[in-house]
Scaffold this active site. Structure first.
Site: not given
Length: 901
Positions: A281, A739, A278-279, A325, A283, A735
Site C-alpha cells: 500500500i 518508499d 502494508v508494504a 481574455d 502510504e 518499505n
C-alpha cells in the site's frame, strides 16, 4: 424580462408604480411578497462535515486500513506515519474547500448598504435590502447601484460595469428604448445593474428586479449550482487506488495460501501476508503528491502565479485549451497610437509591418514643419490627460495614448500650455462624436516656427482643435493641411485610409484645427465646429504583449490550443489574434456572441473545436464555452476578472483570475490567480504542471516496481521450492526506507527537456499508460529473479547469511532503480548524478541505514541480520546494480526507436 426593450411608461404601468415612487405601505407589502433585496446562499455543509468528507476518498480509506493492520502486528511507527499523512492530507483538503465557499461572501459584499428611494414623491434613505420592484431610486456619483433598474432619467450618468462585463471604461447611460433582444449587458445603456458603480452624473431609475432575480443574483445561482470538477490526478489516483487494493489483497491471499499448503507456520504466513499488504500500500503517495504540489505552488508564486487550490498545479499539465481574455492578458492593456496619416503619408510604429512606400518613423527635422508639428501640438493640447506628481498619466485610455505619442516626439503638454493656454472647450458628446478645445496664442512665448505656422497677425489670436470620428469631421472641414499648404480634401483617399486602418483593428480619430482672430461669442458646436482644416488621422489599439506571442507559439508546440475571448469588435479581435499567431486567415475560426447565443449546445459542440476567437462575447457566455469544450473531452483553462466570469472560472478545470484587475468574487472562484495578468504566466504554470505530473508518475513507477519486486519474491519463492525469503520486519524496513526519502526526492526532479515539446496527456489516459505498467511488471520480475537467484545460490553453496544477503539485495536494488528512472529516455550519465542532489543524498543515506542494520551489533537481533563478509557484500552490490543497467538499456532502446521514427 427584456426590460431594455420596453418604454418607461409601460414599465411603470406593468409594475403598478409611478414617477413619484411607491407608498411606504405598498413597499412593505411587496417586501413581504417578494422578500428582501439580498443574495441568498444555499444550505452549506457544516465545518465538521467538510472535514469528515476528506476521509471518504478510496485511497485514504485503504491507508486507514493499513494503519490499523500495522498497529495490529505491532508496527506502531508505520501506524503513526500513516495517520500523520492522512490527517495532513485531510487538513489541506479541508482548507481548500473552506476557502472555496468564500466566493459567495465576496459576492454579497458588492451589495449597496443603503439607497435613496422616492416614496410618495419625497426622497427617503432606506436600507438597500428593503427595496422592492417598482421603487424609484435616485443615483448619484459614488453610489453602488442597489438593484437592477430601468433608467427613467439620465443627466450625463456614467456607470462603471467592470464587475459585470470586464470593461473598465464607464458606460454613458441614456433612457431611450433599445430594439435588440440579444444585446449583451454592456450594450444595454438604458439599464443600471446591481453591484455596479456610478462614476459621474446623476439619474433615476425604476427597480425591475431585486435579490436573486437580478443579474448579480443570477450569477450567484450559477456559482452555487456549478460543482467543482475533479482534477485529472484525483480521477487517476482514485482508479489507481481501487485497482491496487484489489490486486494486493488477492496476491496476499495467494501467498498466505501457498505458504500454509507448503507447511509453513500459519502465524508466520499470516504476518508475512499482512506485512506484504502494508508494504504494497503506497502510504507515502499522498505525502509525495502534496509535497510535489506545494513545491510547485511555491515556485509558481515567484513566477507571478498564485495557486489557490493545490491540485490545480498538476491539472495545469493536462490542459488542452487555454481560453484567455484579450485585454490586459494577451495585450498590454494600454491604448497606443500605432499608425498616423499626415501630409499624405502613413507613419507606422515599429510593431506594425510597413508597406514598401510607407514611412516607419519621422525624422526629428520633420517634426518642426507643418503639418506634422501641428498634428502633434493638437494631440498634446486638445487632451484632458494629465501627469501626476509620481509621473503617472491619468485620464481616458484614448487621451493617454495621444498624450504619450506627442510627448515621446518632444511635444510636452505642460510646456505647450504655457504658449497655448486652454481658454474654452466644448466637451465630447456621443451624439456629435467629437470634442473641441480653444487655445490662446501667447505671441511673446512662442518660437519663430510656431509663430509662422500658428499666427496670422500681430494681434493675440486663438486656435481651436477638434478631434472625433472621421466621417463626422470630414463633413465639417473645408481643406487639409500639407507641406505645400492648404489643399482640397480628397474625401475618397481619407476614407480609404480610415477604412483600411479600421479593418486592421485600429480605433481611428480625425484631428482638425481652425484659426480665430478672436474668441467667438457664439460657442455652440454648430458655429465652432465648421470650416475646419484636417491635420491628420491617428489609429490606436491595445497592442499584443511581446511575451504573449512567444507563449502562444509555445502552446502550439506543446499541443495546447490558445483561444481568445473578448468583448471587442471582431475586426479588432481578429487583428490581435493574427499578430499573436492564434489564427491565420481562417474566418471560420471566429464567432461573435450574437452568433453563439443563437446556437444550441449540440450545434455549438460540433463547431467548438475549430473556433479560436470569440468576439463581442458577454462574460456569462464563457460558461457555455467551458461546458462545450469539456463535453468534447477537453481540459480547459479559463481566464476571467469580472463577477460574471465566476461561474465559468469555477466550472473550468483551471479557473484563472486576474490579480491586478480581477474582482474578489472571481479570485475566490478561481483555482489560480495571475499576479501580473499576463498570458505568458499561464504557459509557465502549464510547464510546471507537466513537470509535476511527470515526477508523480516517476514516483508511482518506482513504487509499483519495487512493490512488484517484493511481491514476486514472496510469491515465487514457495513455487520454486525455496523457503520464505524475508521476515515481516525485513518487508516493513524496506518499505520504510525505500518508499520514503528516495521517493520524496523524486518530487524535486528537474523538468524533462521535451516537457513543452509534446502534446498534452489525453484527459482519459490511465496512470499506467506509456509503458508504466509493463515496466513495473518486467522490472519487478527481474528484481524478484535476482533476489531468488541470490537465495538459491547462497543456500546451495552453504552460506549461512543467505537471508541477510537477500534482504540487502532487495533493498539496494531499489536504489539503483530510482537513479535509473529519473528520466523517461535520457541516461543518468547524460543528465548527471548531481542534477538532483536531494535524490543523491537520499540514496546515500538509505545505503548507510541499510549497512547499519547489518554491521551494528545492537541492530542484528532487531532485524534478524548477520554481518556479511567482504565477498558476500561485493556480490550483493554487483547484483544490486543489474536493474540499473537493465533500465538504462531500456531507455537506450526508446531513444533509438524515437530517432528512427
Amino acid at each position: 424580462m427584456h426590460w431594455h426593450l420596453k418604454d418607461v411608461k409601460k414599465i411603470i404601468e406593468q409594475l403598478q408604480s409611478s414617477y413619484n415612487g411607491l407608498s411606504s405601505e405598498e413597499a412593505v407589502r411587496r417586501l413581504g411578497e417578494y422578500g428582501p433585496n439580498e443574495l441568498k446562499e444555499k444550505k452549506k455543509k457544516t465545518t465538521l462535515m467538510m472535514f469528515v468528507d476528506q476521509f471518504k476518498d478510496f485511497m485514504i480509506l485503504v491507508l486507514i486500513v493499513a494503519a490499523v493492520i500495522s498497529g495490529f502486528i505491532g508496527e506502531m511507527s508505520d501506524t503513526i506515519a500513516i495517520i500523520v499523512i492522512v490527517v495532513l492530507n485531510a487538513v489541506i483538503g479541508f482548507i481548500q474547500e473552506y476557502r472555496a465557499e468564500k466566493a459567495m461572501t465576496a459576492l454579497k459584499k458588492m451589495a449597496a448598504p443603503s439607497a435613496t428611494a422616492i416614496r410618495k414623491g419625497l426622497p427617503e434613505t432606506v436600507s438597500a435590502s428593503q427595496l422592492v420592484r417598482g421603487d424609484v431610486v435616485i443615483l448619484e456619483a459614488g453610489n453602488i447601484v442597489p438593484a437592477d433598474m430601468r433608467l427613467i432619467e439620465s443627466a450625463k450618468l456614467k456607470v462603471e460595469e467592470a464587475a459585470l462585463t470586464g470593461e473598465s471604461i464607464a458606460v454613458e447611460k441614456h433612457t431611450h428604448v433599445l430594439h435588440d433582444e440579444l444585446l449583451p449587458i454592456s450594450d444595454r445603456k438604458n439599464m443600471a445593474y446591481k453591484g455596479t458603480l456610478v462614476t459621474y452624473g446623476r439619474g433615476t431609475g425604476i427597480i425591475v428586479a431585486t435579490g436573486m432575480d437580478t443579474e448579480l443574483g443570477r450569477i450567484a445561482t450559477m456559482l452555487q449550482e456549478e460543482e467543482d470538477v475533479k482534477t485529472p490526478l484525483q480521477k487517476r489516483l482514485a482508479s489507481f487506488g481501487q485497482k491496487l487494493a484489489v490486486a494486493v489483497l488477492a496476491i496476499c491471499a495467494i501467498v498466505f495460501g501457498i505458504g500454509v499448503m507448503r507447511g509453513e507456520p500459519t502465524m508466520l504466513m499470516l504476518l508475512t501476508a499482512i506485512s506484504l499488504a502494508v508494504a504494497a500500500i503506497p502510504e507515502a503517495l499522498p505525502a509525495v503528491i502534496t509535497i510535489s504540489l506545494a513545491l510547485g505552488a511555491n515556485k509558481l508564486v515567484k513566477q507571478n502565479a498564485l495557486i489557490r487550490k493545490l491540485p490545480a498545479v498538476e491539472t495545469l499539465g493536462s490542459v488542452t485549451y487555454i481560453c484567455s481574455d484579450k485585454t490586459g492578458t494577451l495585450t498590454i492593456n494600454k491604448m497606443t497610437v500605432e499608425e498616423m496619416y499626415v501630409d499624405g503619408k502613413i507613419v507606422r510604429s515599429e510593431a506594425r509591418k510597413p508597406g514598401s512606400a510607407e514611412v516607419t518613423d519621422l525624422k526629428t527635422s520633420e517634426l518642426l514643419h507643418f503639418p506634422t508639428s501641428a498634428l502633434f501640438t493638437a494631440l498634446a493640447l486638445s487632451n484632458d490627460a494629465v501627469m501626476d506628481k509620481e509621473g503617472n498619466i491619468i485620464g481616458d485610455p484614448t487621451e493617454i495614448a495621444l498624450y504619450n505619442v506627442a510627448r515621446e516626439r518632444g511635444f510636452d503638454k505642460k510646456e505647450l500650455e504655457e504658449k497655448f493656454p486652454r481658454v474654452a472647450e466644448i466637451p465630447f458628446d456621443s451624439g456629435r462624436k467629437c470634442m473641441t478645445t480653444f487655445h490662446k496664442i501667447e505671441a511673446g512665448k512662442i518660437g519663430s516656427w510656431e509663430n509662422k505656422n500658428f499666427s496670422t497677425s500681430q494681434l493675440l489670436n486663438f486656435l481651436s482643435f477638434t478631434k472625433g470620428a472621421v466621417d463626422v469631421l470630414i463633413d465639417k472641414s473645408d481643406n487639409i493641411l500639407t507641406a505645400d499648404g492648404l489643399k482640397e480634401i480628397d474625401r475618397e483617399e481619407i476614407l480609404r485610409v480610415s477604412d483600411r486602418m479600421a479593418a486592421d483593428g485600429l480605433r481611428v480619430l480625425c484631428i482638425a484645427m481652425r484659426k480665430w482672430d478672436n474668441l467667438p461669442d457664439d460657442m455652440s458646436d454648430q458655429n465652432v465646429e465648421k470650416g475646419l482644416t484636417i491635420l491628420g488621422l491617428t489609429g490606436m489599439m491595445d497592442p499584443p504583449r511581446e511575451e504573449a506571442k512567444e507563449a502562444v507559439a509555445m502552446c502550439k508546440t506543446a499541443g495546447i490550443k490558445p483561444v481568445m475571448i473578448t468583448g471587442d469588435h471582431p475586426v479588432t479581435a481578429s487583428e490581435i489574434a493574427k499578430r499573436l499567431g492564434i489564427i491565420n486567415d481562417d474566418s471560420r475560426g471566429i464567432i461573435t456572441g450574437r452568433e453563439l447565443e443563437k446556437l444550441t449546445m449540440e450545434e455549438f459542440e460540433e463547431r467548438v473545436d475549430h473556433i479560436r476567437v470569440y468576439a463581442r462575447v458577454a462574460p456569462e457566455q464563457k460558461l457555455k464555452i467551458v461546458k462545450a469544450l469539456q463535453d468534447r473531452g477537453q481540459f480547459v483553462a479559463m481566464t476571467g476578472d469580472g463577477v460574471n466570469d465566476a461561474p465559468a472560472l469555477k466550472r473550468a478545470d483551471i479557473g484563472v483570475a486576474m490579480g491586478v484587475t480581477g474582482t474578489d468574487v472571481s479570485k475566490e472562484a478561481a483555482h489560480m490567480i495571475l499576479l501580473d495578468d499576463n498570458f505568458a504566466t499561464i504557459v509557465k504554470a502549464v510547464r510546471e504542471g507537466r513537470k509535476i505530473y511527470d515526477n508523480i508518475r516517476k514516483f508511482i513507477k518506482y513504487l509499483l516496481t519495487t512493490n512488484s519486486g517484493e511481491i514476486w519474491t514472496l510469491f515465487l519463492a514457495p513455487l520454486v521450492g525455496l523457503p520464505i525469503p524475508l521476515l515481516p520486519i525485513h518487508i516493513l524496513w524496506i518499505n520504510l526506507v525505500t518508499d520514503s526519502l528516495p521517493a520524496l526526492a523524486l518530487s524535486v526532479e528537474p523538468a524533462e527537456e521535451d516537457v513543452m515539446g509534446r502534446p498534452p496527456r489525453h484527459p482519459k489516459e490511465s496512470i499506467f499508460a506509456q509503458g508504466l505498467g509493463l515496466h513495473a511488471i518486467w522490472v519487478g520480475l527481474l528484481m524478484g529473479g535476482i533476489v531468488l537467484f541470490v537465495q538459491a545460490w547462497s543456500i546451495k553453496t552453504g552460506h549461512a547469511h543467505w537471508q541477510t544477503m537477500v534482504f540487502t539485495v532487495l533493498c539496494l536494488i531499489q536504489l539503483g532503480h530510482v537513479l535509473a528512472i529519473r528520466s523517461e529516455k535520457k541516461s543518468l550519465f547524460t543528465i548527471g548524478l548531481f542534477s538532483n542532489k536531494y535524490l543523491l543524498g537520499a540514496v546515500v543515506l538509505t545505503f548507510i541505514l541499510q549497512m547499519a542494520t547489518i554491521y551494528i551489533p545492537a541492530l542484528n537481533p532487531v532485524f534478524k541480520t548477520e554481518p556479511l563478509t567482504l565477498n558476500e557484500l561485493t556480490l550483493t552490490l554487483v547484483l544490486s546494480s543489474v536493474v540499473f543497467f537493465a533500465v538504462e538499456i531500456e531507455k537506450w532502446w526508446k531513444r533509438r526507436m524515437s530517432y528512427e521514427l
